[in-house]
Design a protein around this motif. Structure first.
Motif, PDB file in Angstrom:
ATOM      1  N   ASN A  25       0.902  -1.031  -0.134  1.00 15.26           N
ATOM      2  CA  ASN A  25      -0.074  -0.016   0.129  1.00 15.26           C
ATOM      3  C   ASN A  25       0.937   1.258  -0.166  1.00 15.26           C
ATOM      4  N   GLU A  48       0.602   4.414  -0.075  1.00 15.42           N
ATOM      5  CA  GLU A  48      -0.044   5.639   0.926  1.00 15.42           C
ATOM      6  C   GLU A  48       0.552   5.101   2.176  1.00 15.42           C
ATOM      7  N   GLU A  49       0.384   3.989   2.894  1.00 14.45           N
ATOM      8  CA  GLU A  49       1.150   3.928   4.079  1.00 14.45           C
ATOM      9  C   GLU A  49       2.351   3.745   4.116  1.00 14.45           C
ATOM     10  N   THR A  56       3.817   7.415   3.936  1.00 11.41           N
ATOM     11  CA  THR A  56       3.530   8.084   5.024  1.00 11.41           C
ATOM     12  C   THR A  56       4.505   7.661   6.149  1.00 11.41           C
ATOM     13  N   LEU A  89       0.180  14.530   1.997  1.00 15.55           N
ATOM     14  CA  LEU A  89       0.441  13.377   0.844  1.00 15.55           C
ATOM     15  C   LEU A  89      -0.716  13.165   0.239  1.00 15.55           C
ATOM     16  N   VAL A 110      -1.889  10.544  -2.451  1.00 15.52           N
ATOM     17  CA  VAL A 110      -1.799   9.155  -3.359  1.00 15.52           C
ATOM     18  C   VAL A 110      -3.020   8.973  -4.164  1.00 15.52           C
ATOM     19  N   ASP A 111      -2.900   8.837  -5.468  1.00 13.43           N
ATOM     20  CA  ASP A 111      -4.077   8.604  -6.328  1.00 13.43           C
ATOM     21  C   ASP A 111      -3.818   7.256  -6.960  1.00 13.43           C
TER      22      ASP A 111
END
Length: 90
Positions: free
Chosen positions: A5, A7-8, A11, A32, A34-35
């Motif tokens: 993942n 985004e995780e 981050t 942040l 994230v798309d």
């Protein structure tokens, strides 16, 4: 290889870099975006992680306001067709 993942991952990566390289970690405003809907192949994560580490480290070292210690840092990652787009601004 496994799936990650993004985004995780990003981050956590930036959250570790901020206190390491910032003189005043509480003054860093990190955003942040994230798309990417799906998880990403682990092998791509490594390359993006290296690039993000270098860009964020440079921002924390050199783009921080010398008087206030403040820094606005934006990181965006999207998938356009079969290519990833990484945006960083400070």
């Amino acid at each position: 290889m496994g799936q990650v993942n993004f985004e995780e991952y990003l981050t956590k990566l930036v959250d570790e870099l901020i206190p390491t390289y910032s003189q005043r970690p509480g003054k860093v405003d990190f955003q942040l975006a994230v798309d990417i809907d799906s998880e990403v192949d682990f092998s791509r994560e490594i390359y993006v992680g290296l690039i993000v580490t270098e860009l964020v480290t440079n921002s924390l070292k050199y783009a921080t306001d010398s008087e206030t210690g403040e820094l606005e840092l934006y990181l965006g990652l999207s998938l356009e067709g079969n290519q990833y787009r990484l945006e960083v601004s400070d």
